[in-house]
Design a protein around this motif. Structure first.
Motif, PDB file in Angstrom:
ATOM      1  N   GLU A  64     -76.227 -49.578 -12.316  1.00  0.00           N
ATOM      2  CA  GLU A  64     -76.991 -50.824 -12.386  1.00  0.00           C
ATOM      3  C   GLU A  64     -76.404 -51.786 -13.412  1.00  0.00           C
ATOM      4  O   GLU A  64     -76.310 -52.995 -13.170  1.00  0.00           O
ATOM      5  CB  GLU A  64     -78.443 -50.511 -12.729  1.00  0.00           C
ATOM      6  N   ARG A  65     -75.999 -51.260 -14.553  1.00  0.00           N
ATOM      7  CA  ARG A  65     -75.529 -52.108 -15.642  1.00  0.00           C
ATOM      8  C   ARG A  65     -74.071 -52.526 -15.497  1.00  0.00           C
ATOM      9  O   ARG A  65     -73.692 -53.624 -15.914  1.00  0.00           O
ATOM     10  CB  ARG A  65     -75.704 -51.355 -16.966  1.00  0.00           C
ATOM     11  N   ILE A 116     -70.267 -42.163 -18.957  1.00  0.00           N
ATOM     12  CA  ILE A 116     -71.487 -42.414 -18.184  1.00  0.00           C
ATOM     13  C   ILE A 116     -72.719 -42.234 -19.056  1.00  0.00           C
ATOM     14  O   ILE A 116     -73.664 -43.034 -19.011  1.00  0.00           O
ATOM     15  CB  ILE A 116     -71.556 -41.496 -16.947  1.00  0.00           C
ATOM     16  N   LEU A 117     -72.712 -41.195 -19.898  1.00  0.00           N
ATOM     17  CA  LEU A 117     -73.842 -40.988 -20.807  1.00  0.00           C
ATOM     18  C   LEU A 117     -73.998 -42.189 -21.735  1.00  0.00           C
ATOM     19  O   LEU A 117     -75.123 -42.650 -21.986  1.00  0.00           O
ATOM     20  CB  LEU A 117     -73.630 -39.717 -21.630  1.00  0.00           C
ATOM     21  N   GLY A 118     -72.880 -42.706 -22.223  1.00  0.00           N
ATOM     22  CA  GLY A 118     -72.943 -43.879 -23.090  1.00  0.00           C
ATOM     23  C   GLY A 118     -73.407 -45.117 -22.347  1.00  0.00           C
ATOM     24  O   GLY A 118     -74.240 -45.884 -22.843  1.00  0.00           O
ATOM     25  N   ILE A 175     -77.030 -46.887 -23.818  1.00  0.00           N
ATOM     26  CA  ILE A 175     -76.885 -47.901 -24.864  1.00  0.00           C
ATOM     27  C   ILE A 175     -78.024 -48.916 -24.843  1.00  0.00           C
ATOM     28  O   ILE A 175     -78.722 -49.078 -23.838  1.00  0.00           O
ATOM     29  CB  ILE A 175     -75.535 -48.658 -24.735  1.00  0.00           C
ATOM     30  N   ASP A 176     -78.173 -49.591 -25.960  1.00  0.00           N
ATOM     31  CA  ASP A 176     -79.129 -50.693 -26.089  1.00  0.00           C
ATOM     32  C   ASP A 176     -78.492 -51.941 -25.480  1.00  0.00           C
ATOM     33  O   ASP A 176     -77.528 -52.485 -26.006  1.00  0.00           O
ATOM     34  CB  ASP A 176     -79.447 -50.921 -27.563  1.00  0.00           C
ATOM     35  N   VAL A 221     -72.424 -53.479 -25.564  1.00  0.00           N
ATOM     36  CA  VAL A 221     -72.334 -53.632 -24.102  1.00  0.00           C
ATOM     37  C   VAL A 221     -70.906 -53.988 -23.699  1.00  0.00           C
ATOM     38  O   VAL A 221     -70.337 -53.399 -22.766  1.00  0.00           O
ATOM     39  CB  VAL A 221     -73.320 -54.697 -23.600  1.00  0.00           C
ATOM     40  N   ASN A 222     -70.308 -54.946 -24.393  1.00  0.00           N
ATOM     41  CA  ASN A 222     -68.947 -55.362 -24.062  1.00  0.00           C
ATOM     42  C   ASN A 222     -67.946 -54.241 -24.293  1.00  0.00           C
ATOM     43  O   ASN A 222     -67.012 -54.048 -23.499  1.00  0.00           O
ATOM     44  CB  ASN A 222     -68.560 -56.597 -24.878  1.00  0.00           C
TER      45      ASN A 222
END
Length: 400
Positions: A198-199, A327-329, A333-334, A341-342
């Motif tokens: 999704e992200r 994938i876990l990260g 993440i926030d 994110v970047n």
């Protein structure tokens, strides 16, 4: 040693506590510490622990030797603390600094004092402060020359302990990923994979999305297969953020954060470092030379009957496993932290590209029989993932 209390926060790290800890660790000749200046270090790259830099001040106000130390405590985040206990991260790091580091052919912070409780959920390490050394941002990439030095360093210690799981120094290390740990990771991978899609969906093709889902139910089988190869010590989180450069020697280098260490396939460290700590262009330009040099070093220092083809194929196979922490990260993440994110987008993209470049999907394990333990767990995982993603789709539709 047991009478020295375990600090839980910076307020517990007092001058009296520091004097007792350093004395218990063997620094009885150092001048008396009467005061501390404490600074909390960033824990962005060290989510499983809290780090504090402590400057030591003597009675006359001058600094002492060591003039500063780093104190490492368990994470104050309840979820991170629980996960660290499940994965034995505190025990692993304590064992490394206490048993392995004194004879290891790698530069790490010196341990001045360490203690771990019998349940493995309370830890304190007082470590050498390497403030004169710096890490290079993973998102920028370390460059070829620094990467070459990092791979040489990890090759030295892995060659030293190649196929020596019975070495007394490694006796308490344990497996890099036990069956229990592999299955925890498999469950977490499948829980976070939909969020990663999704992200960061633009990073996945239709094919890589399908392959990632297939890997999700085979994390256990993949790491079990990898572990059948030559075994040595594994750092477990070998990346740019955990490698420091510089210091008194211009070409100095040290490796920190040994919470994930254990006995396993050393090539995982090489694959994870190259996938995440180099730009794609640098990795493509450098990785064949890196593997050749790694092979030469481990063969010189301990590896037997390990061919260059073995080395290359192990690298390709282990590259597939590096998708797990990414994938876990990505799923955990926030998303309000744009810098994280970047960085995650950059590192996940590099990892997926490396897997494609090396055709690492070739090493995706086949299906075990449904009556085997791993086959049954894989089947349950697939069914659970389908039910989970169906529930997420239904919830999303109701929210529209």
């Amino acid at each position: 040693m047991n009478e020295i209390p375990f600090p839980t926060c910076a307020d517990d790290i007092t001058a009296e506590w520091m004097r007792e800890a350093l004395a218990a660790g063997g620094l009885r000749e150092s001048p008396q510490v009467t005061a501390l200046e404490i600074e909390q270090l960033s824990d962005v790259s060290n989510a499983m622990g809290n780090l504090f830099r402590c400057r030591l001040i003597a009675r006359n106000g001058s600094t002492v030797h060591p003039h500063s130390v780093v104190v490492k405590l368990p994470s104050s985040n309840a979820i991170a603390h629980r996960l660290a206990k499940w994965l034995s991260l505190y025990r692993r790091e304590y064992v490394f600094y206490s048993n392995v580091a004194p004879s290891a052919r790698i530069r790490v912070p010196s341990l001045y004092f360490g203690n771990l409780d019998s349940r493995g959920d309370r830890l304190v390490l007082v470590l050498e402060d390497l403030a004169g050394m710096e890490a290079v941002s993973q998102s920028v990439g370390v460059g070829v020359e620094k990467a070459r030095r990092a791979i040489r360093e990890i090759a030295e210690i892995q060659g030293q302990f190649w196929e020596k799981a019975d070495d007394p120094a490694l006796a308490d290390c344990g497996e890099f990923l036990t069956v229990k740990h592999r299955r925890i990771m498999q469950s977490l991978f499948l829980l976070t994979l939909p969020l990663a899609f999704e992200r960061f969906g633009e990073l996945f093709t239709t094919d890589t999305r399908r392959q990632a889902e297939a890997l999700g139910s085979k994390i256990d089988a993949h790491f079990a297969s990898v572990a059948e190869g030559p075994r040595t010590i594994v750092h477990g989180d070998f990346r740019a953020d955990n490698v420091l450069f510089g210091g008194e020697r211009q070409n100095g280098m040290a490796v920190i954060d040994w919470q994930g260490c254990g006995i396993g396939c050393g090539m995982y460290d090489v694959a994870f470092f190259n996938a995440t700590s180099l730009t794609t262009e640098d990795r493509r330009r450098y990785e064949h030379d890196a593997l050749s040099e790694y092979h030469d070093i481990v063969c010189r220092t301990g590896a037997k009957n390990f061919t260059r083809d073995d080395c290359w194929n192990s690298y390709r196979q282990n590259m597939l496993g590096t998708l797990m922490p990414m994938i876990l990260g990505a799923g955990g993440i926030d998303m309000n932290d744009k810098a994280i994110v970047n960085q995650t987008r950059e590192l996940l993209g590099r990892t997926l590209t490396a897997i494609e470049d090396l055709d690492s999907w070739e090493f995706l394990p086949g299906r075990d029989g449904p009556l085997s333990s791993s086959g049954a767990f894989s089947f349950i995982s697939r069914c659970g993932y389908r039910a989970y993603t169906f529930m997420l789709r239904m919830r999303k539709r109701k929210g529209q």
